[in-house]
Design an enzyme around this catalytic site. Sequence first.
Site, PDB file in Angstrom:
ATOM      1  N   GLY A 145      19.881  -7.602 -11.437  1.00  0.00           N
ATOM      2  CA  GLY A 145      19.228  -8.909 -11.577  1.00  0.00           C
ATOM      3  C   GLY A 145      17.940  -8.929 -10.781  1.00  0.00           C
ATOM      4  O   GLY A 145      17.739  -8.076  -9.902  1.00  0.00           O
TER       5      GLY A 145
ATOM      6  N   GLN B 234      11.014 -12.437  -6.027  1.00  0.00           N
ATOM      7  CA  GLN B 234      11.148 -11.088  -5.457  1.00  0.00           C
ATOM      8  C   GLN B 234       9.937 -10.205  -5.782  1.00  0.00           C
ATOM      9  O   GLN B 234       9.730  -9.192  -5.134  1.00  0.00           O
ATOM     10  CB  GLN B 234      12.442 -10.406  -5.945  1.00  0.00           C
ATOM     11  CG  GLN B 234      13.709 -11.080  -5.398  1.00  0.00           C
ATOM     12  CD  GLN B 234      14.952 -10.392  -5.877  1.00  0.00           C
ATOM     13  OE1 GLN B 234      15.438 -10.670  -6.971  1.00  0.00           O
ATOM     14  NE2 GLN B 234      15.481  -9.481  -5.086  1.00  0.00           N
TER      15      GLN B 234
ATOM     16  N   CYS C 237      21.141  -6.556  -2.387  1.00  0.00           N
ATOM     17  CA  CYS C 237      19.940  -7.238  -2.882  1.00  0.00           C
ATOM     18  C   CYS C 237      18.760  -6.283  -2.799  1.00  0.00           C
ATOM     19  O   CYS C 237      18.584  -5.595  -1.789  1.00  0.00           O
ATOM     20  CB  CYS C 237      19.668  -8.479  -2.036  1.00  0.00           C
ATOM     21  SG  CYS C 237      18.227  -9.427  -2.585  1.00  0.00           S
ATOM     22  N   LEU C 238      17.956  -6.256  -3.856  1.00  0.00           N
ATOM     23  CA  LEU C 238      16.786  -5.373  -3.864  1.00  0.00           C
ATOM     24  C   LEU C 238      15.796  -5.760  -2.775  1.00  0.00           C
ATOM     25  O   LEU C 238      14.989  -4.923  -2.357  1.00  0.00           O
ATOM     26  CB  LEU C 238      16.102  -5.428  -5.244  1.00  0.00           C
ATOM     27  CG  LEU C 238      16.946  -4.884  -6.406  1.00  0.00           C
ATOM     28  CD1 LEU C 238      16.237  -5.120  -7.729  1.00  0.00           C
ATOM     29  CD2 LEU C 238      17.246  -3.396  -6.216  1.00  0.00           C
TER      30      LEU C 238
ATOM     31  N   HIS D 271      23.788 -15.514  -7.126  1.00  0.00           N
ATOM     32  CA  HIS D 271      22.914 -14.774  -6.204  1.00  0.00           C
ATOM     33  C   HIS D 271      21.444 -15.005  -6.597  1.00  0.00           C
ATOM     34  O   HIS D 271      20.601 -15.275  -5.731  1.00  0.00           O
ATOM     35  CB  HIS D 271      23.285 -13.288  -6.270  1.00  0.00           C
ATOM     36  CG  HIS D 271      22.373 -12.350  -5.533  1.00  0.00           C
ATOM     37  ND1 HIS D 271      22.786 -11.609  -4.445  1.00  0.00           N
ATOM     38  CD2 HIS D 271      21.068 -12.000  -5.740  1.00  0.00           C
ATOM     39  CE1 HIS D 271      21.770 -10.872  -4.017  1.00  0.00           C
ATOM     40  NE2 HIS D 271      20.719 -11.087  -4.783  1.00  0.00           N
ATOM     41  N   GLU D 272      21.156 -14.929  -7.898  1.00  0.00           N
ATOM     42  CA  GLU D 272      19.771 -15.106  -8.369  1.00  0.00           C
ATOM     43  C   GLU D 272      19.309 -16.550  -8.213  1.00  0.00           C
ATOM     44  O   GLU D 272      18.158 -16.804  -7.832  1.00  0.00           O
ATOM     45  CB  GLU D 272      19.643 -14.673  -9.835  1.00  0.00           C
ATOM     46  CG  GLU D 272      20.042 -13.247 -10.158  1.00  0.00           C
ATOM     47  CD  GLU D 272      19.402 -12.200  -9.280  1.00  0.00           C
ATOM     48  OE1 GLU D 272      18.357 -12.485  -8.671  1.00  0.00           O
ATOM     49  OE2 GLU D 272      19.953 -11.099  -9.171  1.00  0.00           O
TER      50      GLU D 272
HETATM   51  O1  GNR Z   1      21.181  -5.178  -8.037  1.00  0.00           O
HETATM   52  C1  GNR Z   1      21.823  -6.078  -7.497  1.00  0.00           C
HETATM   53  N1  GNR Z   1      23.156  -5.929  -7.319  1.00  0.00           N
HETATM   54  C2  GNR Z   1      23.977  -6.960  -6.887  1.00  0.00           C
HETATM   55  C3  GNR Z   1      25.259  -6.610  -6.464  1.00  0.00           C
HETATM   56  C4  GNR Z   1      26.135  -7.605  -6.057  1.00  0.00           C
HETATM   57  C5  GNR Z   1      25.742  -8.913  -6.071  1.00  0.00           C
HETATM   58  C6  GNR Z   1      24.473  -9.262  -6.474  1.00  0.00           C
HETATM   59  C7  GNR Z   1      23.586  -8.297  -6.885  1.00  0.00           C
HETATM   60  S1  GNR Z   1      21.997  -8.744  -7.422  1.00  0.00           S
HETATM   61  C8  GNR Z   1      21.120  -7.277  -7.001  1.00  0.00           C
HETATM   62  C9  GNR Z   1      19.690  -7.370  -7.489  1.00  0.00           C
HETATM   63  C10 GNR Z   1      18.993  -8.475  -6.730  1.00  0.00           C
HETATM   64  O2  GNR Z   1      18.658  -8.383  -5.576  1.00  0.00           O
HETATM   65  N2  GNR Z   1      18.808  -9.592  -7.366  1.00  0.00           N
HETATM   66  O3  GNR Z   1      18.254 -10.646  -6.744  1.00  0.00           O
HETATM   67 NI    NI Z   2      18.746 -10.397  -4.642  1.00  0.00          NI
END
Ligand code: GNR
Ligand code: NI
Length: 188
Positions: free
Chosen positions: A46, A51, A113-114, A155-156
């Site tokens: 995601g 970001q 999270c990236l 999360h997003e």
């Molecule tokens: O790539 C992602 N993996 C993930 C794993 C567990 C819960 C949420 C995520 S989202 C993350 C990509 C990201 O940072 N999206 O904002």
């Molecule tokens: Ni994230």
Amino acid sequence: MAILPIIEAPDVRLKTVSTPVDTFDDQLKILVHDMLETMYDANGIGLAAIQVGIPLRVLVIDLQPEDEDAEPEPCDHDGHHHTHQPTKREPQVFINPEILDPADELGTYQEGCLSVPDIYADVDRPKTCRVRWQDLEGNSHEEAMEGLMAVCIQHEMDHLNGILFIDHLSRLKRSMALKKLEKARKAA
Ligand code: GNR
Ligand code: NI
């Protein structure tokens, strides 16, 4: 058609509350396309627009990104010998998403999270929810979400409100995560 740099914590831009999209034009399509390319390049499932530094309420999600390390499968339909990655891309785009009816029951998932690279921690969130959103044409949709999709969209959605998954941790665990990030950055 561009891989954009991903902003990392503790950059203050990640605390921005993003603004609703009101113009469904070609510029929005280009942003979404670039976000998908950036997400796939980073092997994420995601990505929120903030970001990549754009404070708009735009998300992309693909729960089955191509696995770069997977063995390419040979394929020779139409006479051309070539290979392709074994997993199918299923990009989903959410403009101006809203979470409705979050379940009382919580589930725990080890999130990453990236924007907080190589840090993983358990986060509790409602197990299911409904999501209302608009597509690239501005048409409205509503759907029930569960499992990894419910985790990912929540999360997003947090990113659109300036919140990172580490903000759900205790102060001690959050400061440990940020120190680890700082240390890894210095080592690199
Ligand atoms: O790539 C992602 N993996 C993930 C794993 C567990 C819960 C949420 C995520 S989202 C993350 C990509 C990201 O940072 N999206 O904002
Ligand atoms: Ni994230």
